[in-house]
Motif scaffolding. Structure first.
Motif, PDB file in Angstrom:
ATOM      1  N   ILE A 211     131.553  20.811  73.503  1.00  0.00           N
ATOM      2  CA  ILE A 211     132.295  19.894  74.008  1.00  0.00           C
ATOM      3  C   ILE A 211     132.277  20.031  75.396  1.00  0.00           C
ATOM      4  CG2 ILE A 211     134.185  18.517  73.889  1.00  0.00           C
ATOM      5  CD1 ILE A 211     134.801  19.733  71.087  1.00  0.00           C
TER       6      ILE A 211
ATOM      7  N   VAL B 202     129.936  15.496  72.819  1.00  0.00           N
ATOM      8  CA  VAL B 202     129.626  16.319  71.779  1.00  0.00           C
ATOM      9  C   VAL B 202     128.033  16.845  71.760  1.00  0.00           C
ATOM     10  CG1 VAL B 202     130.062  17.362  69.471  1.00  0.00           C
ATOM     11  CG2 VAL B 202     131.683  15.843  70.765  1.00  0.00           C
TER      12      VAL B 202
ATOM     13  N   ASN C 233     131.225  11.203  71.362  1.00  0.00           N
ATOM     14  CA  ASN C 233     132.126  11.807  72.299  1.00  0.00           C
ATOM     15  C   ASN C 233     133.631  11.591  71.743  1.00  0.00           C
ATOM     16  OD1 ASN C 233     134.042  11.353  74.808  1.00  0.00           O
ATOM     17  ND2 ASN C 233     131.812  11.304  75.790  1.00  0.00           N
ATOM     18  N   ILE C 234     134.165  12.707  72.199  1.00  0.00           N
ATOM     19  CA  ILE C 234     135.637  12.831  71.307  1.00  0.00           C
ATOM     20  C   ILE C 234     136.923  11.781  71.909  1.00  0.00           C
ATOM     21  CG2 ILE C 234     135.572  15.102  70.587  1.00  0.00           C
ATOM     22  CD1 ILE C 234     137.056  15.950  72.961  1.00  0.00           C
TER      23      ILE C 234
ATOM     24  N   PHE D 233     136.801  14.359  66.554  1.00  0.00           N
ATOM     25  CA  PHE D 233     135.686  15.408  66.125  1.00  0.00           C
ATOM     26  C   PHE D 233     135.215  15.423  65.042  1.00  0.00           C
ATOM     27  CE2 PHE D 233     134.322  19.669  65.312  1.00  0.00           C
ATOM     28  CZ  PHE D 233     133.066  19.811  66.327  1.00  0.00           C
TER      29      PHE D 233
END
Length: 148
Positions: free
Chosen positions: A83, A89, A104-105, A110
């Motif tokens: 990350i 990610v 993308n978190i 996740f």
């Protein structure tokens, strides 16, 4: 460790003892990680040849064969992820270009990214069950025999 710093190993060991370092690990030299997956083994060797340590044991490369000593199997896709600072990610630590990120978190959890179509495709590629030419970095890596 590269050709220009390998002569400093003994000094680094002495200094680490003097200042009480618990463990000093000298990493082996490998290809430019920003390009490693983009190059096949011949290109990787050409890319790093001027940097290779004189002592071949400090390198991932076989100097006579001009290629990696061993091509590792990828385990990242089942055990780890990267990350990045911006929440993107990446499937492994060798992937630096955002166009290869799997999500993308900031946008998704996740867990959603880990179980996404991109990760599932990458795992199929890694198991050598579904290798096709795609933009998935794992396909590029496998085709180049860089890591998987």
């Amino acid at each position: 460790m590269n050709r220009y710093s390998e002569n400093e190993i003994e000094s680094a060991k002495r200094l680490s003892q003097e200042i009480g370092v618990d463990e000093l690990k000298i990493n082996k030299f490998r290809c430019d990680m920003g390009k490693e997956l983009q190059f096949d083994n011949d290109e990787q060797f050409k890319n790093v040849s001027r940097w290779l340590p004189i002592n071949e044991s400090l390198s991932y490369y076989d100097y006579a064969k001009k290629r990696k000593k061993k091509i590792r199997n990828c385990r990242w896709l089942w055990m780890q992820s990267s990350i990045n600072w911006n929440g993107s990610v990446s499937p492994c630590c060798a992937v630096w270009h955002e166009k290869y990120d799997f999500g993308n978190i900031r946008d998704k959890s996740f867990k959603m990214i880990w179980n996404s179509a991109e990760y599932r495709e990458a795992r199929k590629i890694s198991r050598k069950k579904d290798i096709k030419s795609t933009d998935n970095i794992c396909s590029i890596c496998y085709t180049n025999k860089s890591i998987i």
